[in-house]
Design a protein around this motif. Structure first.
Motif, PDB file in Angstrom:
ATOM      1  N   UNK A  29       0.814  -1.222   0.000  1.00 34.55           N
ATOM      2  CA  UNK A  29       0.000   0.000   0.000  1.00 34.55           C
ATOM      3  C   UNK A  29       0.844   1.268   0.000  1.00 34.55           C
ATOM      4  N   UNK A  30       2.136   1.147   0.224  1.00 30.64           N
ATOM      5  CA  UNK A  30       2.996   2.333   0.075  1.00 30.64           C
ATOM      6  C   UNK A  30       2.962   2.842  -1.357  1.00 30.64           C
ATOM      7  N   UNK A  31       2.707   1.944  -2.299  1.00 32.83           N
ATOM      8  CA  UNK A  31       2.604   2.340  -3.712  1.00 32.83           C
ATOM      9  C   UNK A  31       1.160   2.616  -4.111  1.00 32.83           C
ATOM     10  N   UNK A  32       0.216   1.795  -3.644  1.00 36.90           N
ATOM     11  CA  UNK A  32      -1.167   1.918  -4.114  1.00 36.90           C
ATOM     12  C   UNK A  32      -1.990   2.901  -3.289  1.00 36.90           C
ATOM     13  N   UNK A  33      -1.586   3.146  -2.034  1.00 33.60           N
ATOM     14  CA  UNK A  33      -2.370   4.017  -1.165  1.00 33.60           C
ATOM     15  C   UNK A  33      -3.782   3.479  -1.025  1.00 33.60           C
ATOM     16  N   UNK A  34      -4.770   4.371  -1.128  1.00 34.30           N
ATOM     17  CA  UNK A  34      -6.163   3.956  -1.024  1.00 34.30           C
ATOM     18  C   UNK A  34      -6.807   3.640  -2.363  1.00 34.30           C
ATOM     19  N   UNK A  35      -5.995   3.430  -3.393  1.00 34.83           N
ATOM     20  CA  UNK A  35      -6.533   3.281  -4.749  1.00 34.83           C
ATOM     21  C   UNK A  35      -6.645   1.838  -5.228  1.00 34.83           C
ATOM     22  N   UNK A  36      -6.438   0.867  -4.337  1.00 34.18           N
ATOM     23  CA  UNK A  36      -6.575  -0.535  -4.729  1.00 34.18           C
ATOM     24  C   UNK A  36      -6.849  -1.378  -3.489  1.00 34.18           C
ATOM     25  N   UNK A 107       3.679  -9.600 -11.894  1.00 30.45           N
ATOM     26  CA  UNK A 107       5.066  -9.193 -11.659  1.00 30.45           C
ATOM     27  C   UNK A 107       5.690 -10.191 -10.698  1.00 30.45           C
ATOM     28  N   UNK A 108       6.850 -10.711 -11.056  1.00 29.90           N
ATOM     29  CA  UNK A 108       7.552 -11.649 -10.177  1.00 29.90           C
ATOM     30  C   UNK A 108       8.817 -10.998  -9.645  1.00 29.90           C
ATOM     31  N   UNK A 109       9.093 -11.252  -8.380  1.00 29.79           N
ATOM     32  CA  UNK A 109      10.302 -10.755  -7.714  1.00 29.79           C
ATOM     33  C   UNK A 109      11.124 -11.959  -7.277  1.00 29.79           C
ATOM     34  N   UNK A 197      22.587  -4.230  -6.663  1.00 28.94           N
ATOM     35  CA  UNK A 197      23.046  -4.540  -5.305  1.00 28.94           C
ATOM     36  C   UNK A 197      22.113  -5.470  -4.542  1.00 28.94           C
ATOM     37  N   UNK A 198      21.066  -5.963  -5.184  1.00 28.96           N
ATOM     38  CA  UNK A 198      20.022  -6.724  -4.501  1.00 28.96           C
ATOM     39  C   UNK A 198      20.311  -8.221  -4.483  1.00 28.96           C
ATOM     40  N   UNK A 199      20.113  -8.844  -3.314  1.00 30.00           N
ATOM     41  CA  UNK A 199      20.199 -10.296  -3.194  1.00 30.00           C
ATOM     42  C   UNK A 199      18.834 -10.922  -3.381  1.00 30.00           C
ATOM     43  N   UNK A 200      18.558 -11.978  -2.590  1.00 28.81           N
ATOM     44  CA  UNK A 200      17.283 -12.690  -2.733  1.00 28.81           C
ATOM     45  C   UNK A 200      16.205 -11.991  -1.911  1.00 28.81           C
ATOM     46  N   UNK A 201      15.705 -10.901  -2.458  1.00 27.01           N
ATOM     47  CA  UNK A 201      14.676 -10.134  -1.779  1.00 27.01           C
ATOM     48  C   UNK A 201      13.958  -9.269  -2.799  1.00 27.01           C
ATOM     49  N   UNK A 202      13.019  -8.428  -2.304  1.00 19.68           N
ATOM     50  CA  UNK A 202      12.215  -7.568  -3.154  1.00 19.68           C
ATOM     51  C   UNK A 202      12.869  -6.183  -3.233  1.00 19.68           C
ATOM     52  N   UNK A 203      13.018  -5.685  -4.441  1.00 19.33           N
ATOM     53  CA  UNK A 203      13.600  -4.363  -4.686  1.00 19.33           C
ATOM     54  C   UNK A 203      12.743  -3.272  -4.038  1.00 19.33           C
ATOM     55  N   UNK A 204      13.393  -2.272  -3.495  1.00 17.39           N
ATOM     56  CA  UNK A 204      12.675  -1.155  -2.826  1.00 17.39           C
ATOM     57  C   UNK A 204      11.631  -0.510  -3.738  1.00 17.39           C
ATOM     58  N   UNK A 205      11.921  -0.419  -5.024  1.00 16.79           N
ATOM     59  CA  UNK A 205      11.018   0.266  -5.958  1.00 16.79           C
ATOM     60  C   UNK A 205      10.032  -0.689  -6.638  1.00 16.79           C
ATOM     61  N   UNK A 206      10.007  -1.955  -6.218  1.00 21.69           N
ATOM     62  CA  UNK A 206       9.220  -2.965  -6.941  1.00 21.69           C
ATOM     63  C   UNK A 206       7.735  -2.657  -6.972  1.00 21.69           C
ATOM     64  N   UNK A 207       7.153  -2.324  -5.842  1.00 21.20           N
ATOM     65  CA  UNK A 207       5.701  -2.079  -5.805  1.00 21.20           C
ATOM     66  C   UNK A 207       5.333  -0.871  -6.656  1.00 21.20           C
ATOM     67  N   UNK A 208       6.146   0.144  -6.573  1.00 18.93           N
ATOM     68  CA  UNK A 208       5.942   1.360  -7.380  1.00 18.93           C
ATOM     69  C   UNK A 208       5.969   1.030  -8.855  1.00 18.93           C
TER      70      UNK A 208
END
Length: 208
Positions: A29-36, A107-109, A197-208
């Motif tokens: 929800x940091x990316x979608x807010x109240x819109x989804x 989208x796959x991470x 620089x990312x290992x086995x995790x979700x990129x900070x900008x992924x949701x955006x």
């Protein structure tokens, strides 16, 4: 009265994870807010079935979940999306393969393309019965030693082929890490984000 209908985003955890923990780690929800509307499903024994090609229980569960959520909330079935991390990213790909039309895009991470399906495309890629194109984004860390970078890259190549994009040409985007294939049909874009620089995790900008 609000007559709007909202997108639905399903967010799938990785192996050993759970819905609550993954939501805390990756609050979409940091990316979608109240819109989804967001849903964080939880797999049986904290995992997902990526192997069963017919009557896959997780596929049936997700399809039923979408139906139930769309009945309970003002959801636009034409804007239903799936994303996931690690095995959850593989699951998003499997669902898109098995259930054409269920999602508008995936989208796959740190995940990868469907494998060992019941049919094959003419080039030998795995194919699901009745499979159709879908917009797809694969995001992957270059330092991922659990699911290696080539898995994410192949996921993008896979959907670019299925969608009929120009698999030989990519162009830049607003993100230095991301490229999209040229020549994809309208609404069926395919992109790949390779995060240095990312290992086995979700990129900070992924949701955006």
């Amino acid at each position: 009265e609000d007559q709007r209908r909202y997108p639905l985003v399903l967010v799938f955890h990785g192996d050993g994870g759970d819905s609550l923990g993954f939501h805390q780690a990756w609050p979409f929800e940091r990316a979608t807010g109240g819109d989804a509307f967001l849903a964080y499903p939880e797999g049986v024994r904290r995992g997902w079935d990526l192997e069963t090609t017919q009557d896959n229980p997780d596929e049936l569960f997700v399809a039923r979940l979408v139906d139930e959520l769309a009945r309970a909330y003002p959801i636009d079935r034409g804007r239903t999306f799936a994303t996931g991390y690690s095995s959850g990213g593989f699951l998003a790909n499997v669902l898109a393969c098995h259930r054409p039309g269920l999602f508008r895009a995936i989208a796959s991470n740190a995940g990868g393309a469907p494998f060992n399906q019941r049919e094959k495309w003419t080039n030998g890629y795995p194919k699901c019965p009745g499979q159709s194109p879908i917009a797809s984004l694969a995001l992957h860390g270059e330092r991922d030693s659990t699911v290696t970078l080539d898995s994410g890259r192949f996921s993008a190549e896979y959907w670019a082929y299925v969608n009929g994009c120009n698999t030989e040409e990519m162009e830049t985007t607003g993100y230095a890490e991301c490229r999209v294939y040229r020549g994809c049909p309208a609404g069926k874009a395919v992109g790949f984000c390779s995060v240095p620089s990312l290992g086995h995790w979700v990129w900070d900008a992924a949701a955006e």
